[in-house]
Design a protein around this motif. Sequence first.
Motif, PDB file in Angstrom:
ATOM      1  N   GLY A 226      65.743  64.076  68.120  1.00 30.68           N
ATOM      2  CA  GLY A 226      66.864  63.477  68.837  1.00 30.68           C
ATOM      3  C   GLY A 226      67.100  63.980  70.248  1.00 30.68           C
ATOM      4  N   THR A 227      66.070  64.500  70.919  1.00 30.59           N
ATOM      5  CA  THR A 227      66.268  64.932  72.303  1.00 30.59           C
ATOM      6  C   THR A 227      66.486  63.716  73.198  1.00 30.59           C
ATOM      7  OG1 THR A 227      63.885  64.893  72.709  1.00 30.59           O
ATOM      8  CG2 THR A 227      64.862  67.002  72.050  1.00 30.59           C
ATOM      9  N   PRO A 228      67.233  63.869  74.281  1.00 27.45           N
ATOM     10  CA  PRO A 228      67.531  62.739  75.166  1.00 27.45           C
ATOM     11  C   PRO A 228      66.271  62.125  75.770  1.00 27.45           C
ATOM     12  CG  PRO A 228      68.950  64.620  75.647  1.00 27.45           C
ATOM     13  CD  PRO A 228      67.894  65.112  74.707  1.00 27.45           C
ATOM     14  N   GLU A 229      66.333  60.860  76.104  1.00 23.18           N
ATOM     15  CA  GLU A 229      65.192  60.127  76.643  1.00 23.18           C
ATOM     16  C   GLU A 229      64.682  60.737  77.947  1.00 23.18           C
ATOM     17  OE1 GLU A 229      62.277  57.134  76.757  1.00 23.18           O
ATOM     18  OE2 GLU A 229      63.708  57.553  75.151  1.00 23.18           O
ATOM     19  N   PHE A 230      65.586  61.263  78.779  1.00 17.71           N
ATOM     20  CA  PHE A 230      65.159  61.783  80.081  1.00 17.71           C
ATOM     21  C   PHE A 230      64.251  63.000  79.959  1.00 17.71           C
ATOM     22  CE2 PHE A 230      68.933  64.383  79.292  1.00 17.71           C
ATOM     23  CZ  PHE A 230      68.536  65.638  79.725  1.00 17.71           C
ATOM     24  N   MET A 231      64.254  63.646  78.784  1.00 13.15           N
ATOM     25  CA  MET A 231      63.393  64.812  78.574  1.00 13.15           C
ATOM     26  C   MET A 231      61.921  64.447  78.673  1.00 13.15           C
ATOM     27  SD  MET A 231      65.303  67.531  77.954  1.00 13.15           S
ATOM     28  CE  MET A 231      64.314  68.668  77.001  1.00 13.15           C
ATOM     29  N   ARG A 232      61.579  63.199  78.432  1.00 12.12           N
ATOM     30  CA  ARG A 232      60.172  62.774  78.480  1.00 12.12           C
ATOM     31  C   ARG A 232      59.583  62.946  79.879  1.00 12.12           C
ATOM     32  NH1 ARG A 232      62.680  62.485  74.432  1.00 12.12           N
ATOM     33  NH2 ARG A 232      62.811  60.773  72.929  1.00 12.12           N
ATOM     34  N   PHE A 233      60.474  62.970  80.905  1.00 13.13           N
ATOM     35  CA  PHE A 233      60.004  62.954  82.286  1.00 13.13           C
ATOM     36  C   PHE A 233      60.119  64.309  82.988  1.00 13.13           C
ATOM     37  CE2 PHE A 233      61.922  58.906  81.082  1.00 13.13           C
ATOM     38  CZ  PHE A 233      60.839  58.048  81.223  1.00 13.13           C
ATOM     39  N   LEU A 234      60.505  65.342  82.252  1.00 18.65           N
ATOM     40  CA  LEU A 234      60.753  66.649  82.858  1.00 18.65           C
ATOM     41  C   LEU A 234      59.528  67.557  82.872  1.00 18.65           C
ATOM     42  CD1 LEU A 234      64.324  67.569  81.540  1.00 18.65           C
ATOM     43  CD2 LEU A 234      63.665  66.474  83.691  1.00 18.65           C
ATOM     44  N   GLY A 235      58.394  67.062  82.386  1.00 19.30           N
ATOM     45  CA  GLY A 235      57.189  67.882  82.324  1.00 19.30           C
ATOM     46  C   GLY A 235      56.776  68.484  83.656  1.00 19.30           C
ATOM     47  N   PRO A 236      56.625  67.686  84.720  1.00 22.32           N
ATOM     48  CA  PRO A 236      56.221  68.261  86.007  1.00 22.32           C
ATOM     49  C   PRO A 236      57.192  69.324  86.510  1.00 22.32           C
ATOM     50  CG  PRO A 236      55.904  65.885  86.024  1.00 22.32           C
ATOM     51  CD  PRO A 236      56.642  66.210  84.765  1.00 22.32           C
ATOM     52  N   ALA A 237      58.495  69.093  86.346  1.00 20.80           N
ATOM     53  CA  ALA A 237      59.489  70.077  86.791  1.00 20.80           C
ATOM     54  C   ALA A 237      59.372  71.367  85.978  1.00 20.80           C
ATOM     55  CB  ALA A 237      60.896  69.498  86.669  1.00 20.80           C
ATOM     56  N   ALA A 238      59.212  71.231  84.652  1.00 22.43           N
ATOM     57  CA  ALA A 238      59.072  72.408  83.796  1.00 22.43           C
ATOM     58  C   ALA A 238      57.803  73.182  84.143  1.00 22.43           C
ATOM     59  CB  ALA A 238      59.047  71.986  82.330  1.00 22.43           C
ATOM     60  N   ALA A 239      56.716  72.460  84.414  1.00 24.29           N
ATOM     61  CA  ALA A 239      55.452  73.112  84.774  1.00 24.29           C
ATOM     62  C   ALA A 239      55.586  73.847  86.102  1.00 24.29           C
ATOM     63  CB  ALA A 239      54.339  72.070  84.848  1.00 24.29           C
ATOM     64  N   LEU A 240      56.285  73.245  87.057  1.00 27.22           N
ATOM     65  CA  LEU A 240      56.464  73.871  88.366  1.00 27.22           C
ATOM     66  C   LEU A 240      57.272  75.165  88.247  1.00 27.22           C
ATOM     67  CD1 LEU A 240      56.229  73.873  91.439  1.00 27.22           C
ATOM     68  CD2 LEU A 240      58.265  72.406  91.533  1.00 27.22           C
ATOM     69  N   VAL A 241      58.353  75.126  87.477  1.00 25.88           N
ATOM     70  CA  VAL A 241      59.179  76.323  87.294  1.00 25.88           C
ATOM     71  C   VAL A 241      58.363  77.429  86.632  1.00 25.88           C
ATOM     72  CG1 VAL A 241      61.168  77.284  86.078  1.00 25.88           C
ATOM     73  CG2 VAL A 241      61.368  75.075  87.240  1.00 25.88           C
ATOM     74  N   LEU A 242      57.608  77.076  85.587  1.00 23.42           N
ATOM     75  CA  LEU A 242      56.799  78.071  84.884  1.00 23.42           C
ATOM     76  C   LEU A 242      55.727  78.641  85.802  1.00 23.42           C
ATOM     77  CD1 LEU A 242      56.534  79.358  82.059  1.00 23.42           C
ATOM     78  CD2 LEU A 242      54.756  77.666  81.561  1.00 23.42           C
ATOM     79  N   ALA A 243      55.123  77.788  86.637  1.00 16.36           N
ATOM     80  CA  ALA A 243      54.087  78.241  87.569  1.00 16.36           C
ATOM     81  C   ALA A 243      54.664  79.204  88.603  1.00 16.36           C
ATOM     82  CB  ALA A 243      53.446  77.049  88.257  1.00 16.36           C
ATOM     83  N   LEU A 244      55.863  78.923  89.104  1.00 17.29           N
ATOM     84  CA  LEU A 244      56.499  79.806  90.078  1.00 17.29           C
ATOM     85  C   LEU A 244      56.829  81.164  89.454  1.00 17.29           C
ATOM     86  CD1 LEU A 244      58.875  77.278  91.889  1.00 17.29           C
ATOM     87  CD2 LEU A 244      56.767  78.300  92.788  1.00 17.29           C
ATOM     88  N   LEU A 245      57.315  81.153  88.217  1.00 18.84           N
ATOM     89  CA  LEU A 245      57.614  82.402  87.521  1.00 18.84           C
ATOM     90  C   LEU A 245      56.329  83.198  87.263  1.00 18.84           C
ATOM     91  CD1 LEU A 245      60.280  81.176  84.930  1.00 18.84           C
ATOM     92  CD2 LEU A 245      60.670  82.556  86.980  1.00 18.84           C
ATOM     93  N   ALA A 246      55.253  82.477  86.920  1.00 15.96           N
ATOM     94  CA  ALA A 246      53.971  83.153  86.685  1.00 15.96           C
ATOM     95  C   ALA A 246      53.451  83.771  87.976  1.00 15.96           C
ATOM     96  CB  ALA A 246      52.959  82.165  86.121  1.00 15.96           C
TER      97      ALA A 246
END
Length: 262
Positions: A226-246
């Motif tokens: 039941g996660t919201p529909e907009f979560m499907r499109f957050l992959g690039p943003a999540a990857a960018l944040v993780l890459a910056l932290l790495a």
Amino acid sequence: MVRTYFLLLWTWTRAAAAYPASFALMTLLGFVTAGIDVAVILIVFANTTTLAGFSREEVLFLYGAASLSFTICDTFVSNIDRISQHIKAGTLDTFLIRPVGAWIQLTADRFNANRVGRIIQSALVLGYAIAALDLDWRRAWMIPVMVVTGVVIFAALWTFGGAMQFVLTDAPEVANAFTYGTQQLSQYPFSIYARDLVKGVTYVLPLAFINWQPGLYALSRDDPFGTPEFMRFLGPAAALVLALLAALAWRQGIRHYRSTGS
């Protein structure tokens, strides 16, 4: 920087290709070995028609997308986990005094082009699944985005693992739990896992964006959790944040490194 990276890869590839029979055999072996995971999926579906509500082709689609991202990273980035060996041997110093970044040199160190067989296998599985599924082609743009997002996330995880070695020094298996373990986790629909685990790999460590959330969009499926529909499109943003932290973790590791003096 990019040119130097590919020159290093080409140097190691030429060295391996000097023995063409061995090179071809190892490439083929990588292709066959990678097929074991697919065989497991096929065995599961020999005894059932669905897995947590997903058909065989849908599971192969999720597997193919995650595996393609992982094998690309395993080929071009995973050698960074050798950093613990260089730290213990004192050879990391030679990487640090060269005009090219240590991360570039370490990922290209002992590059193994034989792993391309695994990339081909993953691409074939994904291609078969796409052809077999009745996908809405208006959503097909998500497929390459999903693969690239997965590559960035896996690369970030390997970078985190490399950064950890500055502290742990002799525990590469801890880092492998986050890389190879993640690949095993993402091979199947997340609906087979407990809700709390899925929340953790969605909102804490964004593994769900490797293939699960974008895959649901490409397959026109609702999220069983039941996660919201907009979560499907957050992959690039999540990857960018993780890459910056790495990148930050890697920089801190390099900054606090102390030479062995050998």
